[in-house]
Design a protein around this motif. Structure first.
Motif, mmCIF file in Angstrom:
data_model
loop_
_atom_site.group_PDB
_atom_site.id
_atom_site.type_symbol
_atom_site.label_atom_id
_atom_site.label_comp_id
_atom_site.label_asym_id
_atom_site.label_seq_id
_atom_site.Cartn_x
_atom_site.Cartn_y
_atom_site.Cartn_z
ATOM 1 N N GLY A 1 0.819 -1.211 0.000
ATOM 2 C CA GLY A 1 0.000 0.000 0.000
ATOM 3 C C GLY A 1 0.850 1.258 0.000
ATOM 4 N N MET A 2 1.931 1.253 0.789
ATOM 5 C CA MET A 2 2.842 2.393 0.817
ATOM 6 C C MET A 2 3.541 2.564 -0.522
ATOM 7 S SD MET A 2 4.495 1.959 4.629
ATOM 8 C CE MET A 2 5.671 3.271 4.383
ATOM 9 N N LYS A 3 3.975 1.445 -1.117
ATOM 10 C CA LYS A 3 4.648 1.495 -2.420
ATOM 11 C C LYS A 3 3.735 2.099 -3.473
ATOM 12 C CE LYS A 3 6.338 -2.178 -4.105
ATOM 13 N NZ LYS A 3 7.166 -1.421 -5.068
ATOM 14 N N ASN A 4 2.509 1.599 -3.524
ATOM 15 C CA ASN A 4 1.578 2.075 -4.540
ATOM 16 C C ASN A 4 1.171 3.522 -4.285
ATOM 17 O OD1 ASN A 4 0.148 1.265 -6.953
ATOM 18 N ND2 ASN A 4 -1.740 1.485 -5.782
ATOM 19 N N GLY A 5 0.961 3.862 -3.010
ATOM 20 C CA GLY A 5 0.603 5.235 -2.672
ATOM 21 C C GLY A 5 1.715 6.215 -3.012
ATOM 22 N N LEU A 6 2.958 5.824 -2.734
ATOM 23 C CA LEU A 6 4.105 6.687 -3.023
ATOM 24 C C LEU A 6 4.259 6.905 -4.525
ATOM 25 C CD1 LEU A 6 6.659 8.225 -2.230
ATOM 26 C CD2 LEU A 6 7.875 6.032 -2.167
ATOM 27 N N THR A 7 4.197 5.811 -5.297
ATOM 28 C CA THR A 7 4.347 5.928 -6.746
ATOM 29 C C THR A 7 3.219 6.746 -7.351
ATOM 30 O OG1 THR A 7 5.418 3.758 -6.798
ATOM 31 C CG2 THR A 7 4.644 4.647 -8.890
ATOM 32 N N THR A 8 1.991 6.475 -6.907
ATOM 33 C CA THR A 8 0.827 7.190 -7.438
ATOM 34 C C THR A 8 0.905 8.676 -7.122
ATOM 35 O OG1 THR A 8 -0.528 5.194 -7.162
ATOM 36 C CG2 THR A 8 -1.696 7.280 -7.451
ATOM 37 N N TRP A 9 1.298 8.999 -5.894
ATOM 38 C CA TRP A 9 1.372 10.412 -5.493
ATOM 39 C C TRP A 9 2.476 11.123 -6.261
ATOM 40 C CZ3 TRP A 9 4.193 14.419 -3.629
ATOM 41 C CH2 TRP A 9 3.498 15.468 -3.011
ATOM 42 N N ALA A 10 3.623 10.476 -6.379
ATOM 43 C CA ALA A 10 4.768 11.120 -7.024
ATOM 44 C C ALA A 10 4.578 11.302 -8.528
ATOM 45 C CB ALA A 10 6.036 10.303 -6.771
ATOM 46 N N THR A 11 3.738 10.458 -9.144
ATOM 47 C CA THR A 11 3.556 10.511 -10.599
ATOM 48 C C THR A 11 2.217 11.123 -10.991
ATOM 49 O OG1 THR A 11 2.647 8.260 -10.682
ATOM 50 C CG2 THR A 11 5.037 8.492 -10.929
ATOM 51 N N TYR A 12 1.618 11.881 -10.086
ATOM 52 C CA TYR A 12 0.358 12.580 -10.377
ATOM 53 C C TYR A 12 -0.768 11.606 -10.739
ATOM 54 C CZ TYR A 12 3.706 16.427 -10.810
ATOM 55 O OH TYR A 12 4.722 17.331 -10.570
ATOM 56 N N GLY A 13 -0.727 10.417 -10.141
ATOM 57 C CA GLY A 13 -1.766 9.426 -10.378
ATOM 58 C C GLY A 13 -1.653 8.691 -11.698
ATOM 59 N N LYS A 14 -0.543 8.839 -12.398
ATOM 60 C CA LYS A 14 -0.396 8.238 -13.731
ATOM 61 C C LYS A 14 0.213 6.841 -13.702
ATOM 62 C CE LYS A 14 -1.914 11.873 -15.954
ATOM 63 N NZ LYS A 14 -3.175 11.833 -16.726
ATOM 64 N N ILE A 15 1.049 6.543 -12.699
ATOM 65 C CA ILE A 15 1.750 5.264 -12.648
ATOM 66 C C ILE A 15 1.334 4.505 -11.394
ATOM 67 C CG2 ILE A 15 3.987 4.106 -12.585
ATOM 68 C CD1 ILE A 15 3.647 5.578 -15.156
ATOM 69 N N ARG A 16 0.921 3.252 -11.590
ATOM 70 C CA ARG A 16 0.650 2.358 -10.470
ATOM 71 C C ARG A 16 1.384 1.054 -10.737
ATOM 72 N NH1 ARG A 16 -3.916 5.446 -10.925
ATOM 73 N NH2 ARG A 16 -4.836 6.220 -8.976
ATOM 74 N N THR A 17 1.970 0.490 -9.693
ATOM 75 C CA THR A 17 2.873 -0.645 -9.925
ATOM 76 C C THR A 17 2.504 -1.906 -9.154
ATOM 77 O OG1 THR A 17 4.342 0.150 -8.159
ATOM 78 C CG2 THR A 17 4.825 0.870 -10.414
ATOM 79 N N THR A 18 1.468 -1.890 -8.330
ATOM 80 C CA THR A 18 1.217 -3.055 -7.475
ATOM 81 C C THR A 18 0.049 -3.918 -7.932
ATOM 82 O OG1 THR A 18 -0.234 -1.793 -5.995
ATOM 83 C CG2 THR A 18 2.111 -1.853 -5.454
ATOM 84 N N HIS A 19 -0.667 -3.549 -8.968
ATOM 85 C CA HIS A 19 -1.765 -4.383 -9.436
ATOM 86 C C HIS A 19 -1.951 -4.168 -10.934
ATOM 87 C CE1 HIS A 19 -3.386 -0.511 -8.111
ATOM 88 N NE2 HIS A 19 -4.279 -0.633 -9.057
ATOM 89 N N LEU A 20 -2.651 -5.086 -11.578
ATOM 90 C CA LEU A 20 -2.697 -5.096 -13.032
ATOM 91 C C LEU A 20 -4.074 -4.816 -13.629
ATOM 92 C CD1 LEU A 20 -0.494 -8.258 -13.754
ATOM 93 C CD2 LEU A 20 0.217 -5.874 -13.588
ATOM 94 N N THR A 21 -5.130 -4.784 -12.825
ATOM 95 C CA THR A 21 -6.485 -4.673 -13.372
ATOM 96 C C THR A 21 -6.673 -3.407 -14.198
ATOM 97 O OG1 THR A 21 -7.328 -5.889 -11.462
ATOM 98 C CG2 THR A 21 -8.935 -4.738 -12.830
ATOM 99 N N GLY A 22 -6.455 -2.246 -13.577
ATOM 100 C CA GLY A 22 -6.610 -0.989 -14.301
ATOM 101 C C GLY A 22 -5.561 -0.833 -15.387
ATOM 102 N N LEU A 23 -4.362 -1.324 -15.108
ATOM 103 C CA LEU A 23 -3.275 -1.240 -16.083
ATOM 104 C C LEU A 23 -3.623 -2.030 -17.342
ATOM 105 C CD1 LEU A 23 -0.346 -0.245 -16.574
ATOM 106 C CD2 LEU A 23 0.428 -2.411 -15.587
ATOM 107 N N ALA A 24 -4.148 -3.244 -17.160
ATOM 108 C CA ALA A 24 -4.516 -4.072 -18.305
ATOM 109 C C ALA A 24 -5.647 -3.425 -19.104
ATOM 110 C CB ALA A 24 -4.939 -5.466 -17.826
ATOM 111 N N THR A 25 -6.585 -2.783 -18.412
ATOM 112 C CA THR A 25 -7.674 -2.090 -19.105
ATOM 113 C C THR A 25 -7.136 -0.949 -19.958
ATOM 114 O OG1 THR A 25 -9.213 -2.611 -17.306
ATOM 115 C CG2 THR A 25 -9.836 -0.824 -18.800
ATOM 116 N N ASP A 26 -6.230 -0.161 -19.388
ATOM 117 C CA ASP A 26 -5.641 0.959 -20.129
ATOM 118 C C ASP A 26 -4.849 0.469 -21.341
ATOM 119 O OD1 ASP A 26 -6.716 2.813 -18.413
ATOM 120 O OD2 ASP A 26 -4.943 2.891 -17.119
ATOM 121 N N ILE A 27 -4.127 -0.637 -21.168
ATOM 122 C CA ILE A 27 -3.372 -1.190 -22.299
ATOM 123 C C ILE A 27 -4.322 -1.582 -23.422
ATOM 124 C CG2 ILE A 27 -1.989 -3.167 -23.061
ATOM 125 C CD1 ILE A 27 -0.622 -3.117 -20.318
#
Length: 255
Positions: A142-168
């Motif tokens: 949760g900390m990893k994903n929150g840190l990445t999401t906050w630092a990248t303006y909500g554009k990058i998430r690295t801990t799950h694939l559901t939304g990522l696969a949809t965007d792809i």
């Protein structure tokens, strides 16, 4: 994590960072599953599982499952509490503080696991030690994903694939069809970065599947070392960003 601007997110020099973070998330997710039979880097499906458990009057198992989303949500809160407090565009957010907590927690997991406190790496039934391990891993993710999401303006998430696969899937046709107007316009390299993080997550899970059955809790040394490296990069970037920011402020005052 490093300090960067929205226009820099998909530059080549940062893509490797997103891949490392996604690799680590996949690695930890597989570790959690191999150790406890539960995934720890995402909360999809746990609401359904809790409902089914309660319907079958398996309240203890339902309470165990509740730890997973709660720990993940609490972990996601921590970066916001540290980084979003009196946020000012003119200040450099203290990313190293969050990365230090992530590294420390991974060190705690490694120490407790290798010292035998969690018991056997994989057990058929859950006990209190397994619940604590699940909670700690979910907290880290949760900390990893929150840190990445906050630092990248909500554009990058690295801990799950559901939304990522949809965007792809939504943007994949643009690679093969050029010159059409899209409702979601973006550069092709954005989807390339998504695919790279997707693959990195899968590779991280694959590597964990080979390492943990052989080395048990000693397998956590790998993400811990990665986290230490990311912490060092974070400190260096933080100091450089502060120095550049200070120089910029001084030039503005002179002007």
């Amino acid at each position: 994590m490093i300090h960067l601007f929205l226009n820099d997110l998909y530059k080549k020099k940062f893509v490797f960072l997103w891949m490392i973070l996604s690799f680590k998330a996949g690695y930890l997710n597989a570790a959690g599953f191999l150790a406890t039979g539960k995934f720890v880097s995402h909360v999809t499906g746990f609401g359904t599982q809790m409902g089914v458990s309660m319907a079958h009057e398996d309240y203890y198992f339902g309470a165990e499952l509740l730890i997973i989303p709660l720990a993940f949500i609490f972990g996601s809160m921590i970066p916001a509490l540290i980084l979003d407090r009196n946020y000012d565009d003119r200040k450099i957010p203290p990313y190293p503080a969050v990365q230090f907590l992530i590294t420390m927690l991974l060190g705690v997991i490694f120490f407790l696991g290798t010292s035998g406190w969690f018991g056997d790496f994989s057990t058929p039934t859950d006990d209190l030690h397994d619940i604590i391990l699940i909670g700690l891993l979910c907290l880290v993710c949760g900390m990893k994903n929150g840190l990445t999401t906050w630092a990248t303006y909500g554009k990058i998430r690295t801990t799950h694939l559901t939304g990522l696969a949809t965007d792809i899937g939504l943007h994949l046709p643009k690679i093969f069809r050029g010159g059409i107007r899209s409702r979601f316009p973006e550069q092709r390299r954005v989807n390339t970065v998504r695919i790279a993080t997707f693959v990195s997550f899968t590779v991280g899970s694959l590597v964990a599947a080979f390492i943990f059955p052989k080395y048990d809790f000693y397998g956590f040394i790998f993400p811990f070392i990665l986290s230490v490296g990311l912490l060092a990069v974070s400190f260096v970037n933080y100091n450089e960003a502060k120095r550049e920011h200070t120089v910029g402020d001084e030039k503005t005052k002179v002007a």
